[in-house]
Write an enzyme that holds these catalytic residues in place. Structure first.
Site, PDB file in Angstrom:
ATOM      1  N   SER A 209     -51.750   1.980  53.742  1.00  0.00           N
ATOM      2  CA  SER A 209     -51.633   1.217  54.979  1.00  0.00           C
ATOM      3  C   SER A 209     -51.721  -0.290  54.744  1.00  0.00           C
ATOM      4  O   SER A 209     -50.959  -0.830  53.963  1.00  0.00           O
ATOM      5  CB  SER A 209     -52.705   1.696  55.950  1.00  0.00           C
ATOM      6  OG  SER A 209     -52.391   1.331  57.246  1.00  0.00           O
ATOM      7  N   HIS A 210     -52.698  -0.940  55.375  1.00  0.00           N
ATOM      8  CA  HIS A 210     -52.788  -2.388  55.277  1.00  0.00           C
ATOM      9  C   HIS A 210     -53.488  -2.854  54.002  1.00  0.00           C
ATOM     10  O   HIS A 210     -53.598  -4.050  53.758  1.00  0.00           O
ATOM     11  CB  HIS A 210     -53.555  -2.923  56.489  1.00  0.00           C
ATOM     12  CG  HIS A 210     -54.932  -2.331  56.566  1.00  0.00           C
ATOM     13  ND1 HIS A 210     -55.148  -1.056  57.004  1.00  0.00           N
ATOM     14  CD2 HIS A 210     -56.129  -2.818  56.192  1.00  0.00           C
ATOM     15  CE1 HIS A 210     -56.442  -0.792  56.929  1.00  0.00           C
ATOM     16  NE2 HIS A 210     -57.058  -1.846  56.428  1.00  0.00           N
TER      17      HIS A 210
ATOM     18  N   ASP B 241     -48.013  -3.847  59.524  1.00  0.00           N
ATOM     19  CA  ASP B 241     -48.744  -3.671  58.266  1.00  0.00           C
ATOM     20  C   ASP B 241     -47.946  -2.880  57.221  1.00  0.00           C
ATOM     21  O   ASP B 241     -46.769  -2.587  57.424  1.00  0.00           O
ATOM     22  CB  ASP B 241     -50.110  -3.020  58.525  1.00  0.00           C
ATOM     23  CG  ASP B 241     -50.009  -1.533  58.862  1.00  0.00           C
ATOM     24  OD1 ASP B 241     -48.968  -1.131  59.405  1.00  0.00           O
ATOM     25  OD2 ASP B 241     -50.963  -0.784  58.559  1.00  0.00           O
TER      26      ASP B 241
ATOM     27  N   ASP C   6     -47.649   0.187  56.190  1.00  0.00           N
ATOM     28  CA  ASP C   6     -46.889   1.377  56.575  1.00  0.00           C
ATOM     29  C   ASP C   6     -46.334   1.284  57.989  1.00  0.00           C
ATOM     30  O   ASP C   6     -45.872   2.279  58.551  1.00  0.00           O
ATOM     31  CB  ASP C   6     -47.724   2.639  56.387  1.00  0.00           C
ATOM     32  CG  ASP C   6     -49.032   2.615  57.159  1.00  0.00           C
ATOM     33  OD1 ASP C   6     -49.421   1.533  57.638  1.00  0.00           O
ATOM     34  OD2 ASP C   6     -49.660   3.674  57.288  1.00  0.00           O
TER      35      ASP C   6
ATOM     36  N   ASP D 248     -47.573   0.912  60.954  1.00  0.00           N
ATOM     37  CA  ASP D 248     -48.180   1.486  62.161  1.00  0.00           C
ATOM     38  C   ASP D 248     -49.058   0.495  62.921  1.00  0.00           C
ATOM     39  O   ASP D 248     -49.464   0.768  64.043  1.00  0.00           O
ATOM     40  CB  ASP D 248     -48.927   2.799  61.857  1.00  0.00           C
ATOM     41  CG  ASP D 248     -50.014   2.651  60.807  1.00  0.00           C
ATOM     42  OD1 ASP D 248     -50.178   1.547  60.254  1.00  0.00           O
ATOM     43  OD2 ASP D 248     -50.683   3.669  60.527  1.00  0.00           O
ATOM     44  N   ARG D 249     -49.365  -0.653  62.310  1.00  0.00           N
ATOM     45  CA  ARG D 249     -50.135  -1.668  63.045  1.00  0.00           C
ATOM     46  C   ARG D 249     -49.215  -2.778  63.540  1.00  0.00           C
ATOM     47  O   ARG D 249     -48.121  -2.965  63.013  1.00  0.00           O
ATOM     48  CB  ARG D 249     -51.179  -2.307  62.138  1.00  0.00           C
ATOM     49  CG  ARG D 249     -52.218  -1.341  61.675  1.00  0.00           C
ATOM     50  CD  ARG D 249     -53.272  -2.070  60.875  1.00  0.00           C
ATOM     51  NE  ARG D 249     -54.286  -1.113  60.457  1.00  0.00           N
ATOM     52  CZ  ARG D 249     -55.541  -1.423  60.195  1.00  0.00           C
ATOM     53  NH1 ARG D 249     -55.942  -2.679  60.285  1.00  0.00           N
ATOM     54  NH2 ARG D 249     -56.393  -0.497  59.831  1.00  0.00           N
TER      55      ARG D 249
ATOM     56  N   LYS E  74     -49.707   5.740  65.534  1.00  0.00           N
ATOM     57  CA  LYS E  74     -49.512   4.409  66.084  1.00  0.00           C
ATOM     58  C   LYS E  74     -48.215   3.843  65.508  1.00  0.00           C
ATOM     59  O   LYS E  74     -47.782   4.243  64.429  1.00  0.00           O
ATOM     60  CB  LYS E  74     -50.713   3.524  65.811  1.00  0.00           C
ATOM     61  CG  LYS E  74     -51.177   3.427  64.369  1.00  0.00           C
ATOM     62  CD  LYS E  74     -52.544   2.768  64.353  1.00  0.00           C
ATOM     63  CE  LYS E  74     -52.973   2.301  62.984  1.00  0.00           C
ATOM     64  NZ  LYS E  74     -53.685   3.304  62.189  1.00  0.00           N
TER      65      LYS E  74
HETATM   66  C1  VG1 Z   1     -59.392   1.391  60.214  1.00  0.00           C
HETATM   67  C2  VG1 Z   1     -59.399   1.041  61.683  1.00  0.00           C
HETATM   68  C3  VG1 Z   1     -58.988   2.245  62.506  1.00  0.00           C
HETATM   69  C4  VG1 Z   1     -57.617   2.753  62.021  1.00  0.00           C
HETATM   70  C5  VG1 Z   1     -57.687   3.039  60.546  1.00  0.00           C
HETATM   71  C6  VG1 Z   1     -56.347   3.458  59.976  1.00  0.00           C
HETATM   72  O1  VG1 Z   1     -60.356   2.385  59.966  1.00  0.00           O
HETATM   73  O2  VG1 Z   1     -60.655   0.575  62.082  1.00  0.00           O
HETATM   74  O3  VG1 Z   1     -58.968   1.884  63.869  1.00  0.00           O
HETATM   75  O4  VG1 Z   1     -57.255   3.913  62.720  1.00  0.00           O
HETATM   76  O5  VG1 Z   1     -58.113   1.877  59.846  1.00  0.00           O
HETATM   77  O6  VG1 Z   1     -55.365   2.494  60.177  1.00  0.00           O
HETATM   78  P1  VG1 Z   1     -61.805   2.043  59.351  1.00  0.00           P
HETATM   79  O7  VG1 Z   1     -62.460   3.371  59.164  1.00  0.00           O
HETATM   80  O8  VG1 Z   1     -61.561   1.275  58.094  1.00  0.00           O
HETATM   81  O9  VG1 Z   1     -62.473   1.187  60.372  1.00  0.00           O
HETATM   82  V1  VG1 Z   1     -54.155   2.274  58.999  1.00  0.00           V
HETATM   83  O10 VG1 Z   1     -53.006   1.235  59.632  1.00  0.00           O
HETATM   84  O11 VG1 Z   1     -55.057   1.648  57.773  1.00  0.00           O
HETATM   85  O12 VG1 Z   1     -53.595   3.751  58.743  1.00  0.00           O
HETATM   86 CO    CO Z   2     -51.263   1.260  58.674  1.00  0.00          CO
END
Ligand code: VG1
Ligand code: CO
Length: 602
Positions: free
Chosen positions: A160-161, A325, A327, A329-330, A425
């Site tokens: 992801s990010h 981000d 992938d 989704d953000r 998302k």
């Molecule tokens: C974080 C965010 C959460 C989100 C998750 C995955 O998790 O707070 O809201 O759903 O990332 O997003 P955490 O446990 O680090 O707070 V992504 O775009 O990284 O798949």
């Molecule tokens: Co993501």
């Protein structure tokens, strides 16, 4: 190296699972060695009538990519597949976090590391899922996607990010039958199986050429490389009024910029925003996906998308800015010199959806947010008399509500916004939702007339609903021991606290560690965040991140409601200062972690 196994009997028929940008897999137009930048970002679609695992040998692929396919072509059709059994041993620490398994690339490259996890996953699935299964595999194009795709039936190959590259992170997310991130009942089982695994099943087949769209057959097992951009575009056209958005993006008095952060949405940005919706070709920044995201941190927030923020805050900056981000989704939404918090963003989309977005023309079915997300959405639900849900952090908790027809629009404070058009998302969806709102509000404006801006829409929303000031402080990569001790200390504190207790000027209404009972299947998720809720509706919340790949990341969430419109223009950091100070002193964060300052403030 490793395995690929198959399941998801209904993935193809399930509505839009495979159409999301985060499922795309990068590919190159030139050779197998240089898979990036990619032109078509195909996906793999795998079908089988057996339960099996495949292993790719190290053969290479090198041919040019084709344009989007309507009828798949057969590239190869070798004999049936030989399946080998490879002994293995359990590897510690393969527990899935908030969304997938994320580790440093070096960790994933250890012998059998990924193979063990994938095999443990298939060992966790009910056998009926294996028959006539279809599996969709996609990735965000980061370093190690190429090897992993050939070797494993992973699902969304992304951290992801988190940053990418040989020294950074890789990750894998598994989404289940209707497309939603796997629920904890499955991820817990996978983890259990990683601790007892002894055998990996491996099929002996050649690598599939990911640079060509089409079907490769291995006996009754087929691999199809598909172009997800066209599928996704088709879906979006059924959700939004593209003509309306085009009328805005092609105006000479509206300037738009989208920052793909060298991540997966780069492959989608031009076809969607420029080719379809008439945006200026110069409006796509960092649109070429790179394995290391151009040494950036593909996290669309005020810290890591600083370049975009500077452009929007510059003199005579554009009217609208957005980023997404790794992938896809953000999302982050900006107006000229204006930042829309994700908590406000989802509330404003929900409040305007019925008017501006055809998909919601009969009104949203229900709204939901994650627990730490501000209460702005709650107020919209109340005003529109809609069912409302508060779930733990992580998109997986929204899926059941959507499948049950109870939820249409939802969001998280962490820059995640989406709807039931898919089960994840969706960054580009959020950008189009905002463009739809701005376009709708300006549809009758003649050239030269002043347009209603992003800031105007947000301020108007605050005037109607009040403003929920919100901020999140992240303390990344703390020592795990201190971070865990702090959470233990807070849990102890809440067990001793009672309503009416004084915390500075605030009076406690409730303090707890959030527990969620899913209204659809009654599953319970506990210990989802320590929260202090005060009598004026203010909240301070503490939780540990479940997505980091090293150490512990502490997240502190601060929220305060302000009904008085004359106080809405104050900077959030100033408005929230007393509550932030309170959060830091209540938690003794500095003592436990040694940290003076957060690494990221949003
Ligand atoms: C974080 C965010 C959460 C989100 C998750 C995955 O998790 O707070 O809201 O759903 O990332 O997003 P955490 O446990 O680090 O707070 V992504 O775009 O990284 O798949
Ligand atoms: Co993501």
């Amino acid at each position: 190296m490793a395995t690929l196994s198959l399941r998801l009997h209904n993935l193809l028929s399930s509505k839009f699972t495979y159409k999301t940008p985060q499922l795309s897999l990068s590919s190159s137009s030139s050779s197998h060695v240089a898979l990036f930048p990619f032109l078509t970002s195909p996906q793999l679609r795998l079908r089988t009538s057996h339960s099996l695992s495949i292993k790719a040998s190290s053969s290479s692929s090198s041919s040019s990519s084709s344009s989007s396919s309507s009828s798949p072509t057969t590239i190869a059709q070798p004999q049936g597949i030989k399946i080998k059994s490879i002994p293995t041993k359990p590897i510690e620490g393969q527990k899935t976090g908030t969304s997938g398994l994320r580790k440093k690339v070096k960790v994933f490259k250890q012998e059998n590391y990924l193979a063990n996890w994938i095999q443990a996953l298939f060992n966790s699935l009910p056998p009926e899922d294996y028959k006539n299964g279809v599996l969709v595999l996609g990735g965000d194009g980061r370093y190690f996607n190429r090897e992993a795709a050939q070797a494993n039936g992973g699902f969304i190959m992304s951290a992801s990010h988190n940053p990418g590259g040989p020294d950074y992170d890789w990750g894998i997310k598994f989404n289940y039958s209707s497309g939603q991130p796997a629920p904890e009942s499955i991820t817990d089982k996978i983890y259990g199986n990683t601790l007892s695994i002894s055998e990996i099943k491996v099929a002996d087949i050649a690598d599939v050429d990911l640079s060509r769209l089409g079907v490769t057959k291995f006996g009754d097992f087929t691999v199809e490389v598909v172009d997800p951009v066209s599928d996704y575009l088709e879906l979006l056209e059924s959700v939004f009024d593209f003509k309306l958005i085009k009328s805005l993006l092609s105006r000479s008095d509206f300037r738009f910029i989208f920052d793909a952060m060298h991540a997966v949405t780069g492959a989608y940005a031009k076809p969607i925003f420029v080719d379809k919706l008439g945006a200026n070709p110069d409006s796509i920044a960092n649109g070429v996906p790179l394995e290391n995201f151009g040494h950036g941190h593909p996290d669309p927030n005020l810290t890591y998308a600083k370049d975009l923020v500077n452009i929007l805050y510059s003199e005579n900056g554009p009217d609208f800015g957005a980023a997404s981000d790794g992938d896809g989704d953000r999302n982050m939404i900006l107006g000229r010199s204006f930042f829309v918090t994700p908590s406000d963003s989802v509330a404003i989309i929900a409040a305007n959806a019925q008017q501006a977005i055809p998909y919601f023309q009969s009104g949203p079915k229900g709204l939901a947010r994650s627990m730490p997300t501000s209460g702005a959405l709650d107020r919209v639900a109340e005003k529109l008399s809609l069912p409302f849900f508060e779930v733990p952090t992580g998109w997986k908790f929204f899926g059941n509500l959507m499948d049950a027809g109870k939820l249409s629009i939802c969001g998280e404070e962490s820059f995640g916004t989406g709807s039931d058009h898919i089960r994840e998302k969706d960054g580009i969806w959020a950008v189009l939702a905002w463009l739809s709102i701005i376009a709708y509000r300006n549809k009758d404006k003649k050239p030269g007339e002043k347009l209603i801006s992003v800031a105007d829409v947000v301020k108007e929303h605050w005037a109607t609903y009040g403003r929920n000031f919100f901020s999140r402080y992240d303390y990344e990569e703390c020592e795990s021991e201190g971070a865990n001790k702090m959470i233990d200390y807070l849990r102890d504190l809440i067990s001793k606290s009672k309503p009416g207790d004084k915390y500075g000027n605030y009076v406690l209404q409730v303090a707890d560690d959030f527990t969620y009972t899913d209204p659809v299947d009654s599953s319970v998720a506990s210990k989802q965040g320590v929260r202090f809720v005060f009598t004026d509706g203010s909240r301070i919340i503490f939780r540990l991140s479940g997505t980091g790949s090293a150490g512990a990341t502490i997240r502190v969430y601060i929220e305060q409601f302000e009904p008085d419109a004359s106080k809405h223009d104050v900077d959030a950091q100033i408005a929230l200062k007393p509550l932030i100070d309170l959060a830091l002193s209540v938690s003794k964060l500095k003592d436990f972690t040694g940290r003076e300052k957060p690494t990221v403030i949003t």
